[in-house]
Design an enzyme around this catalytic site. Structure first.
Site, PDB file in Angstrom:
ATOM      1  N   ARG A   5      28.028 -35.117   3.539  1.00 30.82           N
ATOM      2  CA  ARG A   5      28.607 -34.224   4.132  1.00 30.82           C
ATOM      3  C   ARG A   5      29.247 -34.515   5.449  1.00 30.82           C
ATOM      4  NH1 ARG A   5      27.344 -28.360   3.858  1.00 30.82           N
ATOM      5  NH2 ARG A   5      25.482 -29.007   2.648  1.00 30.82           N
ATOM      6  N   ARG A  60      33.051 -37.796  -1.881  1.00 35.06           N
ATOM      7  CA  ARG A  60      31.656 -37.549  -2.352  1.00 35.06           C
ATOM      8  C   ARG A  60      31.121 -38.124  -3.612  1.00 35.06           C
ATOM      9  NH1 ARG A  60      28.378 -31.849  -1.832  1.00 35.06           N
ATOM     10  NH2 ARG A  60      28.834 -31.813   0.369  1.00 35.06           N
ATOM     11  N   ARG A  65      36.914 -31.150   7.514  1.00 36.08           N
ATOM     12  CA  ARG A  65      36.233 -29.944   7.556  1.00 36.08           C
ATOM     13  C   ARG A  65      35.205 -29.961   8.838  1.00 36.08           C
ATOM     14  NH1 ARG A  65      34.819 -28.613   1.151  1.00 36.08           N
ATOM     15  NH2 ARG A  65      36.911 -28.479   0.624  1.00 36.08           N
ATOM     16  N   GLU A  76      26.934 -31.183  -5.598  1.00 39.96           N
ATOM     17  CA  GLU A  76      28.009 -30.681  -5.831  1.00 39.96           C
ATOM     18  C   GLU A  76      29.119 -31.780  -5.458  1.00 39.96           C
ATOM     19  OE1 GLU A  76      31.888 -27.915  -4.342  1.00 39.96           O
ATOM     20  OE2 GLU A  76      29.974 -27.201  -3.583  1.00 39.96           O
ATOM     21  N   SER A  80      34.437 -28.489  -7.963  1.00 40.91           N
ATOM     22  CA  SER A  80      34.515 -26.994  -8.037  1.00 40.91           C
ATOM     23  C   SER A  80      35.520 -26.638  -8.842  1.00 40.91           C
ATOM     24  CB  SER A  80      34.201 -26.170  -6.766  1.00 40.91           C
ATOM     25  OG  SER A  80      35.170 -26.479  -5.901  1.00 40.91           O
TER      26      SER A  80
END
Length: 428
Positions: A277, A389, A262, A349, A352
């Site tokens: 991140r 993460r 990403r 987070e 999801s």
């Protein structure tokens, strides 16, 4: 992509969904207008073409006196056919472009608002009182460096900002976590797949990631024309492109293991410390194809799978119902599981899970055969089962006063029976 018949019959529902998302309501009227022009143009083309063919068949039987007029008429019709064909093609192009901009219909229960308007569904686990334990908690990067397991400096040296090396026991911990996720998935009937991380533009567009999140995606330079995936959801969705599936024995469930990439565009200054991140990470992603009427129940199943994994790694977490304005284009509803990060004093987070209903399947032409005959679009869903993460929450919530990290009991068999990651000196 939405069902155009549904848009024609329920324009107010589609407009309300667009409004809740904070997206263009006028786009719905554009779609309907282009749809009408497209259908009218196609009708003109087909009717004129049929007349041209009918008259053309009379030329051979016509008299010498009649033939010039008939030939002139067929030439006139040929010009109109070409004109109507051009108009129909243009209208179809405008219609398709507008349709592909429309996001999925938001489930009525999804909260209204943006990123901060989620609803907390529940909280699980107790927060540790480090003060009562007599020490100040270290952040995950301090812990990772203390056990010689996270090397950000050399990651940046090799690849630039937001890259890292995982080493030693921390690298093993990541592998253990991902493997445990696959084991759990297979126990629940999922098929493991190692998925491609480069996909064709048609697949990336088909999953809906080139709508509002296009700037998050890495694209190869010419002459290559491929995208790097940010989740194996993309490859797993594209796996059955243009296929008719047999769902008579229940949903098709996959667990995809892949590296993910990403760009983190727009994240300048956010989470610059550590591995929260980053540009590259590993993930086990659940992906499901099911019947339309089963998608809500399947969504809850994926959420339960995520909670089962979080219980195994023993971190406090909460579940949030994501607001409509924070949903991706494909998602009709999304739940996030966020773990407590002690040094940040907030939940972050970790997972999801999204119900994409038939949106992706329509764009990728993935259908199921019906018992009564014919076919229809399937529903697709996705959910994270483990990702890099998670190490942030595991390291911080399981740290000890001496800088060691207690390994969650469920992970110990995957770590050779080791119970803790001890402080370790760097070799250089």
């Amino acid at each position: 992509m939405l069902d155009i018949q549904f848009v024609r019959e329920n324009p107010d529902v589609v407009k309300e969904s667009q409004r809740k998302r904070g997206e263009s309501v006028e786009l719905v009227d554009d779609v309907l207008r282009y749809d009408k022009v497209r259908r009218d143009s196609l009708s003109d083309y087909e009717n004129t073409r049929a007349e041209q063919k009918r008259i053309g068949k009379t030329v051979a039987a016509a008299s010498a006196e009649e033939r010039p007029a008939i030939i002139a008429r067929t030439k006139e019709l040929a010009g109109k056919v070409s004109e109507y064909k051009e108009a129909a093609d243009k209208a179809t192009e405008e219609y398709t472009a507008a349709m592909w901009k429309l996001s999925n219909i938001v489930e009525p229960e999804a909260p209204e608002g943006g990123e901060d308007d989620y609803i907390v569904v529940k909280k699980v686990g107790e927060l540790r009182d480090f003060r009562a334990e007599g020490f100040e908690p270290k952040n995950h990067l301090e812990l990772g460096e203390g056990v010689a397991g996270i090397d950000m400096k050399r990651g940046v040296k090799v690849s630039g900002s937001r890259f890292y090396f995982l080493r030693g026991a921390v690298a093993r911990l990541e592998l253990a976590m991902l493997t445990m996720g696959v084991d759990q998935a297979e126990k629940h009937g999922f098929i493991m797949a190692t998925a491609p991380t480069l996909v064709r533009p048609e697949i990336m567009a088909g999953t809906g990631f080139l709508n509002s999140h296009a700037d998050e995606i890495y694209r190869l330079r010419e002459p290559d024309d491929q995208y790097l995936v940010g989740t194996s959801e993309v490859a797993l969705a594209g796996m059955h492109e243009d296929e008719i599936l047999d769902l008579s024995n229940g949903p098709l469930r996959y667990a995809g293991w892949s590296s993910c990439y990403r760009r983190e565009a727009g994240s300048a200054g956010k989470d610059t410390m550590g591995i929260i991140r980053v540009h590259q990470f590993n993930k086990v992603e659940m992906f499901v194809y099911c019947r339309q009427e089963d998608s809500r129940a399947e969504h809850q199943h994926l959420l339960e799978m995520e909670q089962e994994m979080l219980a195994k790694v023993e971190v406090p977490y909460r579940i949030i119902d994501t607001a409509a304005g924070d949903l991706g284009a494909s998602a009709a509803r999304k739940f996030d599981c966020e773990a407590w990060v002690p040094t940040q004093g907030r939940y972050r987070e970790l997972t999801s899970t999204s119900n994409c209903t038939e949106y992706q399947a329509r764009r990728l032409n993935i259908r199921e055969r019906m018992e009564e005959g014919g076919t229809r679009a399937v529903a697709t869903l996705n959910g994270t089962l483990a990702t890099t993460r998670w190490l942030v929450a595991i390291l911080e919530n399981h740290q000890q006063k001496d800088g060691s990290v207690e390994i969650p009991e469920a992970l110990r068999p995957y770590m050779g029976g080791k119970e803790a990651i001890e402080p370790t000196a760097w070799e250089s």
